[in-house]
Design a protein around this motif. Structure first.
Motif, short mmCIF file in Angstrom:
data_model
loop_
_atom_site.label_atom_id
_atom_site.label_comp_id
_atom_site.label_asym_id
_atom_site.label_seq_id
_atom_site.Cartn_x
_atom_site.Cartn_y
_atom_site.Cartn_z
N HIS A 152 1.90 -6.28 -9.18
CA HIS A 152 1.08 -5.68 -7.87
C HIS A 152 2.21 -4.99 -7.08
CE1 HIS A 152 -1.21 -9.51 -8.76
NE2 HIS A 152 -2.23 -8.96 -8.05
N ARG A 153 1.26 -3.83 -6.30
CA ARG A 153 2.03 -3.34 -5.48
C ARG A 153 1.85 -3.87 -4.02
NH1 ARG A 153 -0.17 1.14 -8.21
NH2 ARG A 153 -1.74 1.10 -6.71
N HIS A 154 2.78 -3.75 -3.18
CA HIS A 154 2.48 -4.64 -1.82
C HIS A 154 2.64 -3.68 -0.65
CE1 HIS A 154 3.73 -7.88 -4.57
NE2 HIS A 154 2.91 -8.49 -4.01
N ARG A 183 -1.25 -7.53 8.10
CA ARG A 183 -1.90 -7.77 6.92
C ARG A 183 -1.33 -7.52 5.89
NH1 ARG A 183 -7.16 -5.30 7.98
NH2 ARG A 183 -8.16 -7.31 8.66
N LEU A 184 -1.46 -8.01 4.62
CA LEU A 184 -0.70 -7.71 3.44
C LEU A 184 -1.81 -7.26 2.46
CD1 LEU A 184 1.82 -7.29 1.66
CD2 LEU A 184 1.51 -9.47 0.84
N LEU A 185 -1.66 -5.99 1.87
CA LEU A 185 -2.51 -5.45 0.95
C LEU A 185 -1.90 -5.60 -0.54
CD1 LEU A 185 -3.80 -2.15 2.36
CD2 LEU A 185 -4.86 -4.42 2.31
N GLU A 186 -2.37 -6.15 -1.71
CA GLU A 186 -1.89 -6.73 -2.54
C GLU A 186 -2.67 -5.87 -3.87
OE1 GLU A 186 -1.30 -11.29 -2.65
OE2 GLU A 186 -2.47 -10.67 -0.85
N LYS A 187 -2.18 -4.91 -4.27
CA LYS A 187 -3.05 -3.98 -4.87
C LYS A 187 -2.38 -4.01 -6.55
CE LYS A 187 -3.13 -0.61 -1.31
NZ LYS A 187 -2.78 0.90 -0.85
N GLY A 194 -7.23 -6.75 -2.41
CA GLY A 194 -7.02 -5.43 -3.29
C GLY A 194 -7.31 -5.83 -4.83
N ALA A 195 -7.52 -6.84 -5.08
CA ALA A 195 -8.06 -7.02 -6.48
C ALA A 195 -9.71 -6.91 -6.43
CB ALA A 195 -7.64 -8.52 -6.98
N PRO A 196 -10.10 -6.15 -7.73
CA PRO A 196 -11.68 -6.18 -7.66
C PRO A 196 -12.18 -7.51 -8.22
CG PRO A 196 -10.51 -5.30 -9.73
CD PRO A 196 -9.42 -5.60 -8.55
#
Length: 437
Positions: free
Chosen positions: A142-144, A155-159, A281-283
């Motif tokens: 993941h990219r954070h 807020r943390l985006l976990e892509k 961030g996950a589909p």
């Protein structure tokens, strides 16, 4: 270790009866009669039929047997029980939904996901190596990105990276898309939208809105595991799929949390992110969240119905509306909502709870619902100003949030206005075509 070996041996035995199970147990641990006897009795008393789809559960039941716990404590230092043989047993599950991903073995699942078994286990990270590794480790999938919010908790985006994202997309399209969701859910559901949910609250005496705190981070791995088990997957496969769709945030990312927000809220968010949860961030996360929250949606819909009210949910936004009966007891009604949300392991954000009578602007997820569904005037005016400035000064001057595809972003916002007010959307589109890209 011993309990797992015994569970596998029992499930591979010729019959689910005392004799065959005892013989299988002796093959695994040798002539440890007392140990094997207790394990056999525990298995037969707990399961009338062999739990062919739940070897991990059977192993946990055997390991927790009071007789075996006492025996293990007395023998572990002097005569430890040793595993002499491990049996492999095919794990089967009764399918409950129609999907090509409903398979019986890990190699079959890997093949359907276009992966090797090794890559599948690497992506699933069921042992949590990702959380314990350093910032440059290849174990990270993941990219954070921390998103600062003025005077609020970040807020943390976990892509997910490309390989994991592609795998998650397959799980979404081939399995999660066919799982049932409650009628009250309008977010990330085909055929439903912000407008379809808002339309159910038009012309009501009172509209109550509430917000769930740390929505995706609060959906735990055990709930996701339950979704896959209910879908018909055997334990080992449900365990791997849960690993694919959940994430533990590494410690170095948590340590980099920017300032902002209440101390207790920040601590709660750190705890939630450190445990396995749905990554924002996950589909797969929206569909899994909708499925996990089916029970909560049913309770809240029943609670609303008892008060003569209507309930909808768009992701983490809860909306209730009704007549004078709801207006008179709004506080008591919200206390009941809070209790049900807490029972689910979630929390309401008290600062975002609103009770709006018909005398003020009633807004549901950005859509005004007093007399009819309409976009908020402030939002439309702001969008018109952005489009005008893009046409006059270039789109780069207005892309302050750094959207990678700013053109698509603006078209999406215009499309949202078009759902509720096609006339205003036409004026926005005329402004949009003036932009030089």
């Amino acid at each position: 270790m011993v309990a797992t070996a015994l569970a596998d041996a029992f499930l591979a035995a010729d019959a689910w009866d005392t004799g065959p199970l005892t013989a299988a147990g002796f093959d695994v641990v040798g002539p440890e009669r007392a140990y094997v006897g207790h394990a056999v009795r525990t298995a037969l008393e707990t399961y009338p039929r062999p739990p062919v789809d739940a070897p991990r559960q059977l192993a946990a039941v055997i390991a927790a047997s009071p007789q075996l716990v006492r025996l293990h404590r007395t023998r572990s230092t002097r005569h430890p029980v040793r595993v002499l043989l491990r049996r492999a047993v095919p794990v089967r599950a009764a399918p409950r939904v129609s999907s090509r991903l409903l398979v019986d073995t890990l190699p079959e699942l890997a093949r359907e996901l276009d992966l090797t078994v090794g890559r599948l286990l690497w992506l699933a990270d069921t042992r949590g190596w990702n959380r314990r590794s350093g910032s440059a480790s290849p174990l990270h999938h993941h990219r954070h990105e921390w998103v600062r919010r003025p005077e609020r908790t970040p807020r943390l985006l976990e892509k997910p990276l490309d390989m994991l994202r592609r795998t998650q997309r397959t799980v979404l399209d081939e399995l999660l898309a066919v799982l049932p969701v409650h009628d009250a859910a309008h977010g990330f559901v085909p055929g439903r939208s912000v407008v379809s949910g808002a339309a159910l609250h038009v012309g009501q005496r009172v509209v109550i809105t509430a917000d769930l705190t740390s929505f995706f981070a609060s959906v735990r791995a055990r709930s996701v595991y339950g979704v896959f088990r209910a879908a018909g997957f055997a334990e080992p496969l449900a365990h791997v799929l849960t690993g694919l769709c959940t994430h533990r945030v590494p410690t170095h990312v948590l340590a980099a949390m920017p300032p902002g927000g209440d101390v207790d809220e920040r601590a709660a968010l750190r705890r939630a992110l450190a445990d396995a949860h749905l990554p924002q961030g996950a589909p797969t996360s929206p569909a899994l969240a909708n499925t996990v929250l089916r029970h909560l949606d049913a309770r809240l819909a029943g609670w609303a119905d008892a008060a003569g009210a209507v309930y909808t949910r768009y992701a983490d936004d809860l909306t209730f509306s009704g007549d004078d009966r709801l207006a008179r007891r709004a506080d008591a009604f919200l206390r009941g909502v809070d209790r049900m949300v807490t029972d689910q392991g979630l929390r309401l954000n008290a600062r975002k709870t609103r009770v709006r009578p018909a005398s003020v602007r009633q807004s549901v997820t950005g859509v005004v619902v007093n007399d009819r569904t309409a976009p908020g005037r402030r939002e439309v005016d702001r969008l018109h100003a952005v489009l005008h400035n893009c046409a006059e000064h270039g789109p780069e001057s207005q892309n302050r949030s750094g959207h990678p595809d700013f053109r698509a972003h603006l078209l999406g916002r215009i499309g949202w206005v078009e759902q509720t007010n096609p006339g205003r959307a036409d004026r926005l589109r005329r402004e949009f075509v003036r932009i030089t890209w």
